[in-house]
Write an enzyme that holds these catalytic residues in place. Structure first.
Site, PDB file in Angstrom:
ATOM      1  N   CYS A  60     -12.538 -23.534  21.338  1.00  0.00           N
ATOM      2  CA  CYS A  60     -12.031 -23.453  19.972  1.00  0.00           C
ATOM      3  C   CYS A  60     -11.068 -24.600  19.746  1.00  0.00           C
ATOM      4  O   CYS A  60     -10.223 -24.891  20.577  1.00  0.00           O
ATOM      5  CB  CYS A  60     -11.331 -22.126  19.714  1.00  0.00           C
ATOM      6  SG  CYS A  60     -10.711 -22.050  18.020  1.00  0.00           S
ATOM      7  N   CYS A  93      -5.321 -22.905  19.215  1.00  0.00           N
ATOM      8  CA  CYS A  93      -5.950 -23.000  20.542  1.00  0.00           C
ATOM      9  C   CYS A  93      -5.904 -24.407  21.135  1.00  0.00           C
ATOM     10  O   CYS A  93      -6.082 -24.575  22.345  1.00  0.00           O
ATOM     11  CB  CYS A  93      -7.410 -22.575  20.476  1.00  0.00           C
ATOM     12  SG  CYS A  93      -7.653 -20.857  20.049  1.00  0.00           S
ATOM     13  N   ASP A 117      -3.750   7.163  -3.695  1.00  0.00           N
ATOM     14  CA  ASP A 117      -5.121   7.633  -3.929  1.00  0.00           C
ATOM     15  C   ASP A 117      -5.581   8.509  -2.778  1.00  0.00           C
ATOM     16  O   ASP A 117      -4.956   8.551  -1.722  1.00  0.00           O
ATOM     17  CB  ASP A 117      -6.062   6.426  -4.091  1.00  0.00           C
ATOM     18  CG  ASP A 117      -5.964   5.450  -2.929  1.00  0.00           C
ATOM     19  OD1 ASP A 117      -4.838   5.216  -2.446  1.00  0.00           O
ATOM     20  OD2 ASP A 117      -6.997   4.936  -2.486  1.00  0.00           O
ATOM     21  N   ASP A 147       0.868  -1.179   0.000  1.00  0.00           N
ATOM     22  CA  ASP A 147       0.000   0.000   0.000  1.00  0.00           C
ATOM     23  C   ASP A 147       0.904   1.229   0.000  1.00  0.00           C
ATOM     24  O   ASP A 147       2.102   1.145   0.238  1.00  0.00           O
ATOM     25  CB  ASP A 147      -0.953  -0.032   1.197  1.00  0.00           C
ATOM     26  CG  ASP A 147      -2.201   0.814   0.950  1.00  0.00           C
ATOM     27  OD1 ASP A 147      -2.209   1.593  -0.034  1.00  0.00           O
ATOM     28  OD2 ASP A 147      -3.166   0.705   1.732  1.00  0.00           O
ATOM     29  N   CYS A 195      -9.131 -24.842  16.925  1.00  0.00           N
ATOM     30  CA  CYS A 195      -8.179 -24.538  15.850  1.00  0.00           C
ATOM     31  C   CYS A 195      -6.779 -24.956  16.294  1.00  0.00           C
ATOM     32  O   CYS A 195      -6.530 -25.121  17.484  1.00  0.00           O
ATOM     33  CB  CYS A 195      -8.239 -23.056  15.492  1.00  0.00           C
ATOM     34  SG  CYS A 195      -7.237 -22.007  16.541  1.00  0.00           S
TER      35      CYS A 195
HETATM   36  N1  GUN Z   1      -6.472   0.805   3.001  1.00  0.00           N
HETATM   37  C1  GUN Z   1      -7.744   0.808   3.447  1.00  0.00           C
HETATM   38  N2  GUN Z   1      -8.508   1.628   2.674  1.00  0.00           N
HETATM   39  C2  GUN Z   1      -7.698   2.144   1.727  1.00  0.00           C
HETATM   40  C3  GUN Z   1      -7.908   3.052   0.632  1.00  0.00           C
HETATM   41  O1  GUN Z   1      -9.014   3.543   0.380  1.00  0.00           O
HETATM   42  N3  GUN Z   1      -6.803   3.335  -0.156  1.00  0.00           N
HETATM   43  C4  GUN Z   1      -5.575   2.789   0.110  1.00  0.00           C
HETATM   44  N4  GUN Z   1      -4.546   3.100  -0.700  1.00  0.00           N
HETATM   45  N5  GUN Z   1      -5.355   1.963   1.136  1.00  0.00           N
HETATM   46  C5  GUN Z   1      -6.410   1.642   1.928  1.00  0.00           C
HETATM   47 ZN    ZN Z   2      -8.667 -20.973  18.021  1.00  0.00          ZN
END
Ligand code: GUN
Ligand code: ZN
Length: 642
Positions: free
Chosen positions: A273, A278, A123, A88, A275
């Site tokens: 749980c 756990c 963005d 990101d 899993c």
């Molecule tokens: N992570 C969670 N929402 C968003 C988003 O709208 N844009 C970006 N780039 N990362 C995110």
């Molecule tokens: Zn668990």
């Protein structure tokens, strides 16, 4: 390159090819904080089987030590992860903490430099409380940055984030404008606040608006969706990728994710749980663990919940029953039930990708089930394609399926007296001759009906009887005993199913001259329809619908103008399709937009000449945009088997 392997409505099992391997979707990418690994990337790959993760390039860039390492050794080596790495861009940090002073250009370049597989544009995050003007203006900036990112991405794949707050028209427009750019994956952004505030009903609108504008040939990622409780719903609406930071965040907070919600360790009465994380623990032993060990264990528990739900979702897609899983999940929380009810407003859009029939029976789980596309489609086709088989109608209550067996004597009495038997079913009115088609016969309803279904089906029946213009409508108890009219139940049925499935015009083209109906000696059911000595249709026992034979197809080609029921392929494909090989997307020239998945189609050459019959696996806009995959499953050249 994204290929659809199996579909269930808008949901799909796909193969996404990247330079770090193939990613099978639907998939969730765990968020890895490059500063602290709650669970190491190596463990995510080896122990949990995650083939992709997401991390934050902005955090790496802002930390001198990490930045240095990432630039020197590359992201894959730094994280010790050989799968797909998505990064990101810092949008979220900028938005939450207002701290980003970097440019889009810098961020895209940095992501390239550290060797990320799928980078993200910087963005602008559109909040649900923003005005429409504010939102629209910020989308313009995002789109400009997007173009810049596409121009400089090189070998790196790029995320084109669809923004637009809660405004469906802005979402759709943003998606449409990104669909023509050289983008590889489409995250739907700006939805974290909606999910945090349990505004799932608006989330439904946002996802659907975005899907409307996007092309089906790219995976769609729901940014920030990582709770197992929403995964089935989001997948049903066509989301392929998800990411979760909450598995680790919640763990640090002593919170455990379960399919029905999140629970604080302090509020829980017992662990219950099983899993792998756990196993062997009780609530007491868990609470006594040192903080770091406990966080690690809870994070692993949370990841197991996610992987288990994703596996279940994949199974339901394969079985063509995802809608049922969604109905079950959405009863777990009132806000999710709201989302389920919201789907009703999108039935028309959802109907376009709904298969004509499915293998198993349709299970009704409550009045919300009536919003499913098969209900809508049945009502629509009945009203527009049904031709009354008598001038009067006798109305029956639902009395066991198939109706023509449960009511054999009564139906005969009605026919002889000149009445069409019409059963009031949860799907609406069912004329006797349609009682074996999917989903009417292949469905299960509780015997104790709900008021909503009763009133809806009563209203539909009233409208149907009125529209068909019957000169008389009576209750089934009032049918006179002494009717003497002759009738041909098989012919009535054969034609009615054809009208329902192919429409009146195609049916008139196919049914001509003398009609012979071949029935199974064992079941007494219609097998084949022969018209003027030619085998035009075969009836499938499973869904009670027809397989189209070449002779039937030729009559349709002759009488009903293109593009009706056609899939036209280019010359390269002609020799293959004529020999019974499947028609692949990249060879399709044109296709009827009304063709639904699993529908009978006629494959033709560019001059509308017959090549083969088969069943469509994809719809027109999918075939147009996908570069790989089967468009039509073609029957062997002579078209002998169903
Ligand atoms: N992570 C969670 N929402 C968003 C988003 O709208 N844009 C970006 N780039 N990362 C995110
Ligand atoms: Zn668990």
């Amino acid at each position: 390159m994204f290929e659809i392997i199996k579909r269930d409505g808008l949901a799909r099992i796909g193969r996404f090819e990247t330079r770090s391997g193939v990613l099978e979707t639907p998939a969730l990418l765990p968020v890895v904080n490059p500063k602290i690994f709650t669970v190491t990337p190596r463990e995510l790959y080896d122990e949990f089987g995650f083939r992709a993760l997401i991390t934050n390039s902005y955090i790496i860039k802002n930390n001198p030590a990490l930045k240095e390492r990432a630039l020197n050794e590359g992201l894959h080596k730094m994280l010790d992860f050989e799968g797909v790495i998505m990064t990101d861009s810092g949008t979220f940090q900028s938005h939450m903490y207002g701290e980003v002073e970097v440019t889009n250009e810098e961020m895209v370049q940095f992501q390239k430099d550290i060797g990320t597989d799928i980078g993200t544009v910087l963005d602008i995050f559109t909040e649900p409380y923003w005005t429409k003007e504010e939102t629209a203006a910020s989308i313009e900036v995002t789109l400009e940055r997007m173009q810049q990112a596409c121009d400089m991405k090189g070998e790196m794949m790029i995320n084109g984030v669809v923004q637009g707050s809660v405004y469906p028209d802005l979402r759709e427009d943003c998606a449409r404008r990104m669909a023509v750019m050289d983008i590889d994956v489409h995250p739907i952004g700006g939805v974290v606040p909606l999910m945090e505030q349990y505004r799932y009903s608006e989330l439904v609108d946002v996802i659907i608006a975005s899907k409307k504008g996007l092309n089906p040939n790219r995976p769609v990622h729901l940014f920030g969706a990582g709770h197992p409780m929403v995964l089935a719903l989001a997948t049903l609406l066509g989301c392929d990728l998800f990411d979760s930071a909450s598995y680790a965040k919640f763990a640090r907070d002593d919170r455990m994710m379960f399919i029905d919600g999140t629970y604080r360790l302090g509020d829980m009465q017992s662990l219950d749980c099983n899993c792998p994380a756990c196993r062997g623990h009780t609530l007491e032993t868990l609470k006594k663990l040192p903080k770091d060990d406990r966080t690690r264990l809870l994070a692993r528990h949370n990841l197991y919940q996610i992987t288990q739900e994703l596996a279940l979702i994949r199974r339901y897609i394969r079985e063509g029953r995802l809608w049922e899983l969604v109905e079950i999940r959405c009863r777990g929380h009132p806000a999710l039930l709201d989302a389920l009810r919201r789907l009703k407003t999108h039935t028309e859009f959802l109907e376009r990708t709904e298969p004509i029939s499915r293998d198993g029976a349709l299970f009704y789980t409550g009045s919300e089930s009536r919003a499913r596309p098969p209900f809508h489609r049945y009502a629509e086709r009945l009203m527009t394609r049904y031709v009354p088989s008598a001038s009067k109608a006798a109305v029956f209550p639902d009395g066991g399926k198939p109706y023509s067996r449960a009511y054999a004597d009564e139906f005969d009495k009605a026919r002889r007296a000149g009445y069409v038997p019409v059963v009031v079913s949860p799907f609406g009115p069912v004329p006797a001759e349609l009682d074996e088609i999917y989903p009417l016969a292949q469905s299960l309803f509780p015997e104790n009906t709900d008021a909503e279904t009763v009133s809806a089906t009563d209203e539909m029946t009233f409208n149907f009887l009125e529209k068909m213009g019957f000169e008389e409508v009576i209750e089934y108890e009032e049918i006179p005993d002494n009717g003497e009219q002759g009738y041909d139940a098989d012919l009535i049925r054969a034609r009615a199913i054809s009208n329902y499935q192919f429409g009146i015009e195609a049916t008139d083209a196919m049914f001509r001259g003398e009609i012979e109906i071949v029935k199974s000696r064992k079941t007494g059911k219609i097998r084949n329809v022969i018209s003027d000595g030619e085998h035009i249709l075969s009836l499938r026992a499973g869904d009670g619908l027809y397989t189209l034979k070449p002779a039937g197809a030729l009559r349709i080609l002759e009488k009903v103008p293109a593009p009706f029921m056609r899939v036209a392929v280019n010359d390269d494909s002609v020799p293959f399709v004529s020999n019974g090989r499947n028609a692949f997307c990249q060879f399709v020239l044109e296709m009827d937009k009304e063709i639904r998945p699993m529908e009978e189609v006629i494959v033709v050459d560019k001059d509308d000449r017959f090549l083969a019959t088969g069943r469509a696996l994809l719809v027109e806009n999918e075939v147009r945009s996908l570069k790989k995959g089967i468009a039509v499953k073609v029957r062997s050249g002579n078209g002998d088997e169903a």
